[in-house]
Design a protein around this motif. Structure first.
Motif, mmCIF file in Angstrom:
data_model
loop_
_atom_site.group_PDB
_atom_site.id
_atom_site.type_symbol
_atom_site.label_atom_id
_atom_site.label_comp_id
_atom_site.label_asym_id
_atom_site.label_seq_id
_atom_site.Cartn_x
_atom_site.Cartn_y
_atom_site.Cartn_z
ATOM 1 N N UNK A 22 30.306 28.809 72.582
ATOM 2 C CA UNK A 22 30.778 29.788 71.584
ATOM 3 C C UNK A 22 29.926 31.046 71.609
ATOM 4 N N UNK A 23 28.612 30.842 71.604
ATOM 5 C CA UNK A 23 27.674 31.972 71.601
ATOM 6 C C UNK A 23 26.273 31.445 71.859
ATOM 7 N N UNK A 24 25.347 32.323 72.277
ATOM 8 C CA UNK A 24 23.953 31.879 72.393
ATOM 9 C C UNK A 24 23.430 31.483 71.009
ATOM 10 N N UNK A 68 24.724 28.469 81.000
ATOM 11 C CA UNK A 68 24.800 28.908 82.392
ATOM 12 C C UNK A 68 25.509 27.799 83.183
ATOM 13 N N UNK A 69 26.832 27.856 83.185
ATOM 14 C CA UNK A 69 27.605 26.816 83.876
ATOM 15 C C UNK A 69 28.390 27.398 85.023
ATOM 16 N N UNK A 71 31.643 26.738 87.683
ATOM 17 C CA UNK A 71 32.956 26.118 87.499
ATOM 18 C C UNK A 71 32.873 24.624 87.809
ATOM 19 N N UNK B 132 33.980 32.458 92.819
ATOM 20 C CA UNK B 132 34.411 32.055 91.485
ATOM 21 C C UNK B 132 33.503 31.011 90.874
ATOM 22 N N UNK B 133 33.070 30.036 91.686
ATOM 23 C CA UNK B 133 32.206 28.971 91.173
ATOM 24 C C UNK B 133 30.866 29.508 90.708
ATOM 25 N N UNK B 136 30.489 32.449 87.653
ATOM 26 C CA UNK B 136 30.536 32.071 86.242
ATOM 27 C C UNK B 136 29.152 31.789 85.669
ATOM 28 N N UNK B 137 28.160 31.628 86.538
ATOM 29 C CA UNK B 137 26.831 31.203 86.103
ATOM 30 C C UNK B 137 25.879 32.397 85.906
ATOM 31 N N UNK B 139 24.006 35.750 84.455
ATOM 32 C CA UNK B 139 23.574 36.137 83.112
ATOM 33 C C UNK B 139 24.387 37.332 82.609
ATOM 34 N N UNK B 140 24.664 37.407 81.311
ATOM 35 C CA UNK B 140 25.419 38.530 80.758
ATOM 36 C C UNK B 140 24.580 39.811 80.741
ATOM 37 N N UNK B 150 28.549 35.535 74.204
ATOM 38 C CA UNK B 150 29.439 34.382 74.220
ATOM 39 C C UNK B 150 30.774 34.716 74.862
ATOM 40 N N UNK B 153 30.388 34.930 78.632
ATOM 41 C CA UNK B 153 30.274 33.608 79.250
ATOM 42 C C UNK B 153 31.637 32.928 79.315
ATOM 43 N N UNK B 154 32.401 32.981 78.228
ATOM 44 C CA UNK B 154 33.723 32.315 78.227
ATOM 45 C C UNK B 154 34.665 32.992 79.211
ATOM 46 N N UNK B 157 33.746 32.123 82.796
ATOM 47 C CA UNK B 157 34.180 30.779 83.181
ATOM 48 C C UNK B 157 35.673 30.761 83.472
ATOM 49 N N UNK B 160 36.228 32.499 86.655
ATOM 50 C CA UNK B 160 35.745 31.632 87.726
ATOM 51 C C UNK B 160 36.745 30.539 88.072
ATOM 52 N N UNK B 161 37.297 29.916 87.043
ATOM 53 C CA UNK B 161 38.322 28.879 87.257
ATOM 54 C C UNK B 161 39.528 29.464 87.997
ATOM 55 N N UNK B 164 38.559 30.045 91.647
ATOM 56 C CA UNK B 164 38.408 28.789 92.399
ATOM 57 C C UNK B 164 39.783 28.203 92.722
#
Lengths: 103, 213
Positions: A22-24, A68-69, A71, B132-133, B136-137, B139-140, B150, B153-154, B157, B160-161, B164
């Motif tokens: 959602x957020x940091x 930090x994910x 895919x 793409x993979x 997504x990782x 830093x903003x 946030x 990051x969303x 992802x 990225x999906x 991919x």
């Protein structure tokens, strides 16, 4: 990669990742969502950091965590959640343990 | 962009332009006196030879602009990743252009005509998957015009999906018939455009001032 599997095997750590989506959040904000001690959560944060699934930004006395994910890791997280992988940590189903007591 | 990345990319563009010029000069007797003997395939190859360096040059200029957004500071790993991807794409384009040049100059060598489109989709799809993979990782960005972390990051992802999945479809399409490949590219193009539009929309949003405690 084994560190990622280890990190995602625990439901508490998976829940932390979902919150950070959602957020940091600071360590305190994350701790408010769990009935466990901050020391226990610090251990989870350390595992997640070692697996490079979260990044920590220390500002003064507080630490803010960011997701930090990749895919692939997101897919593994969804897979682990779908199949309920990992035991349900006792601390998630019981009251917050007293300081210094073993679970 | 760093000086090294910029120099490397422009060097590749120069080499590609030289290759296109050399192939055109080699074909000049045919172009000048018997243009019809070049056939549509020959003209398509000639167009491709000049298209690649132009396309990479445009990509370099666009990347330079996008790596200097106003009011926000991109993270160092985002910059490094974008530059590295640009160099890889430039090198791959140079390799494909060399293949097309060989096809134009040695039209009797049938082994050269064995599906460059398929190879292009296979390698291009793999680049999409890796980009793409890992993308997504990253830093903003930070700064007054930076989007809310946030949301970055969303959106990263989701983008990225999309990349991919598109990459995997392209890689599978490399083994399909030429008609199916065109259909696949036409099918994934709207997905790519929508993903890019969502990304641009996110970049234009700002986090705003922090809310009072």
């Amino acid at each position: 990669m084994s560190q990622v599997f280890k990190a995602l095997a625990d439901p508490t750590r998976r829940r932390v990742l979902q919150l950070l989506r959602e957020r940091p959040m600071t360590a305190g904000e994350i701790a408010d969502h769990f009935p466990v001690s901050k020391a226990t959560l610090s251990g989870h944060f350390a595992v997640l950091k070692e697996a490079e699934l979260i990044a920590a930004d220390k500002q003064g006395t507080s630490i803010t965590y960011q997701l930090r994910l990749s895919v692939l890791e997101d897919a593994l997280l969804a897979f682990a959640d779908s199949f309920g992988i990992g035991f349900t940590a006792p601390e998630l189903t019981s009251r917050k343990p007293a300081e210094g007591s073993t679970p | 962009m760093t000086r090294l990345a910029k120099f490397t990319c422009w060097l590749i563009v120069a080499a590609m332009a030289a290759m296109a010029a050399a192939a055109t000069v080699a074909q000049w007797p045919v172009l000048a006196h018997h243009p019809a003997s070049l056939k549509p395939i020959g003209w398509r190859l000639l167009f491709s030879l000049w298209f690649y360096p132009g396309w990479i040059a445009a990509a370099i200029l666009l990347s330079e602009r996008r790596l200097r957004p106003k009011g926000m500071e991109l993270s160092s790993d985002y910059r490094r990743f974008t530059q590295a991807t640009l160099v890889v794409v430039a090198l791959f384009s140079a390799a494909m252009q060399a293949w097309f040049a060989a096809m134009l100059l040695f039209r009797d060598l049938h082994v050269l005509h064995a599906s460059p489109q398929g190879v292009s989709m296979l390698v291009g799809g793999a680049i999409f998957v890796i980009y793409g993979n890992s993308g997504a990782k990253l830093a903003p960005p930070t700064g007054p015009a930076a989007p809310e972390p946030g949301r970055w990051i969303r959106t990263s992802l989701r983008k990225g999906w999309a990349q991919v999945l598109m990459g995997m479809v392209m890689m599978a399409g490399a083994f399909a018939s030429p008609t199916a490949r065109v259909a696949i590219i036409l099918a994934i193009a709207p997905v790519a455009l929508a993903s890019s539009a969502a990304w641009r929309r996110m970049l234009r949003s700002t986090a705003g001032p922090p809310s009072p405690a």
